[in-house]
Scaffold this motif. Structure first.
Motif, PDB file in Angstrom:
ATOM      1  N   GLU A   1      -9.113  -4.194  -2.049  1.00 26.69           N
ATOM      2  CA  GLU A   1      -7.788  -4.393  -2.612  1.00 26.69           C
ATOM      3  C   GLU A   1      -7.629  -3.701  -3.971  1.00 26.69           C
ATOM      4  N   HIS A   2      -6.458  -3.096  -4.157  1.00 23.34           N
ATOM      5  CA  HIS A   2      -6.004  -2.541  -5.440  1.00 23.34           C
ATOM      6  C   HIS A   2      -6.870  -1.391  -5.942  1.00 23.34           C
ATOM      7  N   CYS A  34      -3.577  -1.084  -2.383  1.00 22.75           N
ATOM      8  CA  CYS A  34      -4.214   0.219  -2.597  1.00 22.75           C
ATOM      9  C   CYS A  34      -3.168   1.315  -2.762  1.00 22.75           C
ATOM     10  N   LYS A  35      -3.464   2.283  -3.603  1.00 20.04           N
ATOM     11  CA  LYS A  35      -2.600   3.440  -3.820  1.00 20.04           C
ATOM     12  C   LYS A  35      -3.422   4.701  -3.570  1.00 20.04           C
ATOM     13  N   ILE A  36      -3.020   5.465  -2.561  1.00 24.68           N
ATOM     14  CA  ILE A  36      -3.767   6.651  -2.156  1.00 24.68           C
ATOM     15  C   ILE A  36      -2.863   7.866  -2.319  1.00 24.68           C
ATOM     16  N   VAL A  68       0.845  -1.192   0.000  1.00 24.65           N
ATOM     17  CA  VAL A  68       0.000   0.000   0.000  1.00 24.65           C
ATOM     18  C   VAL A  68       0.882   1.244   0.000  1.00 24.65           C
ATOM     19  N   SER A  69       0.468   2.265  -0.752  1.00 26.82           N
ATOM     20  CA  SER A  69       1.137   3.562  -0.748  1.00 26.82           C
ATOM     21  C   SER A  69       0.141   4.616  -0.295  1.00 26.82           C
ATOM     22  N   ILE A  70       0.567   5.453   0.659  1.00 29.32           N
ATOM     23  CA  ILE A  70      -0.307   6.505   1.192  1.00 29.32           C
ATOM     24  C   ILE A  70       0.434   7.832   1.064  1.00 29.32           C
TER      25      ILE A  70
END
Length: 349
Positions: free
Chosen positions: A248-249, A232-234, A210-212
């Protein structure tokens, strides 16, 4: 990041793309078509940049099968998804620096923590009691990690990020500067003439990969946990409220706000500045374009939009006047329809 050279033949093998031309050329960098040099590789994914192919100085260009390249002097890597291959090559040429273990003298690490031997803790970081941090993690300068936090392997917490009490991170999670994970959710009960705080007793659970983004906030749950699924990419400046579940994703662009207890499915794409009301259910595979306002459940995959695209100010002002007239116009139209219907009935008699 550190830099590394590869030959075109090596890049073709590593990215499973098809080489056209000599594979002996050494590639040192990636760059856009218009600014690439003789040691760079570039790509074309959007036809509107096709004109740059004639003048690029790139050693090689990643192209789809549909794009002809016989007239140009560069080598070609063929790929179904040129941008994806470009991203993979960029990572190969610019790998992340190796984590050099150690705890900076100015960092504060509470008793009862467990840091893997390969963890790096930079200057002024603070780590609370009972926290567990996995192998090859980097805790950046000024980072705050609360008590009883669990962080998996190969995570990066960038400068001044905060991961607060009880939060759990999976493996390979990247938290960018200034993000706050596990802050108190926005919960207040109305008591007639004032608001009283509702204790926020849950935490945040974040999956693997995950990237936040920078200055994004993910609030702890009010009772259960706020959950962000694997992959997830936020983006930067996103607000995820208490008890939100993100599948997811799913990828979320900057400026989006998600109100409490909303559940967003897997493989969703959420554009910039989308607003979600609370307690919603969003299906898997949904796309919301930028500035959409989501006020109801979305039970089926698809592309959804709202908001008004930009237009010349003069046109907008005329439209704004008409917006205010819509209710009156609807009533007048209803009267006209009734009058027409009555005329038809009289004629038939």
């Amino acid at each position: 990041m550190t830099s590394q050279d590869y030959t075109l033949a090596e890049l073709a093998t590593l990215t499973e793309s098809r080489l056209e031309g000599s594979g002996e050329r050494s590639i040192r960098g990636v760059a856009p078509l218009e600014s690439a040099g003789p040691d760079d590789i570039s790509f074309l994914a959007n036809p509107k940049y096709r004109a740059h192919l004639a003048n690029t100085r790139a050693a090689a260009v990643i192209l789809p099968d549909t794009e002809l390249a016989d007239a140009y002097g560069f080598a070609v890597l063929r790929a179904d998804n040129p941008y994806l291959v470009f991203a993979r090559i960029a990572r190969l040429l610019n790998p992340l620096p190796r984590v050099i273990p150690g705890v900076h003298a100015s960092a504060s690490v509470a008793a009862g923590t467990h840091l893997a031997e390969t963890v790096r803790v930079d200057a002024q970081a603070v780590i609370g009691e009972g926290t567990v941090i996995g192998a090859r993690c980097r805790i950046g300068p000024g980072v705050v990690v609360g008590a009883n936090v669990v962080i998996g392997d190969d995570c990066r917490l960038d400068a001044n990020a905060s991961v607060l009490d009880g939060v759990r991170l999976g493996d390979r999670v990247h938290i960018l500067p200034g993000a706050v994970i596990g802050g108190e959710g926005f919960g207040f009960a109305h008591a007639g003439d004032h608001w009283e705080p509702v204790p926020q007793l849950g935490s945040v659970v974040i999956g693997d990969d995950v990237s936040i983004g920078a200055n994004t906030t993910v609030d702890c749950g009010s009772q259960g946990d706020t959950i962000i699924g694997d992959g997830c990419k936020i983006d930067n400046l996103v607000q995820v409220a208490h008890n939100v579940h993100i599948g997811e994703h799913t990828i979320i662009a900057s400026g989006t706000g998600i109100s409490g207890s909303t559940r967003i499915g897997r493989y969703c794409t959420i554009g910039g500045s989308v607003g979600f009301a609370g307690h919603l259910e969003i299906a898997d595979g949904v796309t919301f374009t930028g500035m959409a306002m989501v006020i109801g459940n979305v039970p089926e995959a698809g592309v959804y939009s709202s908001g008004i695209p930009a237009m010349p100010t003069r046109d907008w002002r005329r439209s704004a006047v008409r917006f205010r007239q819509l209710d009156e116009m609807a009533r007048r139209l209803e009267k006209l329809e009734k009058a027409v219907e009555n005329t038809k009935e009289r004629d038939e008699q």
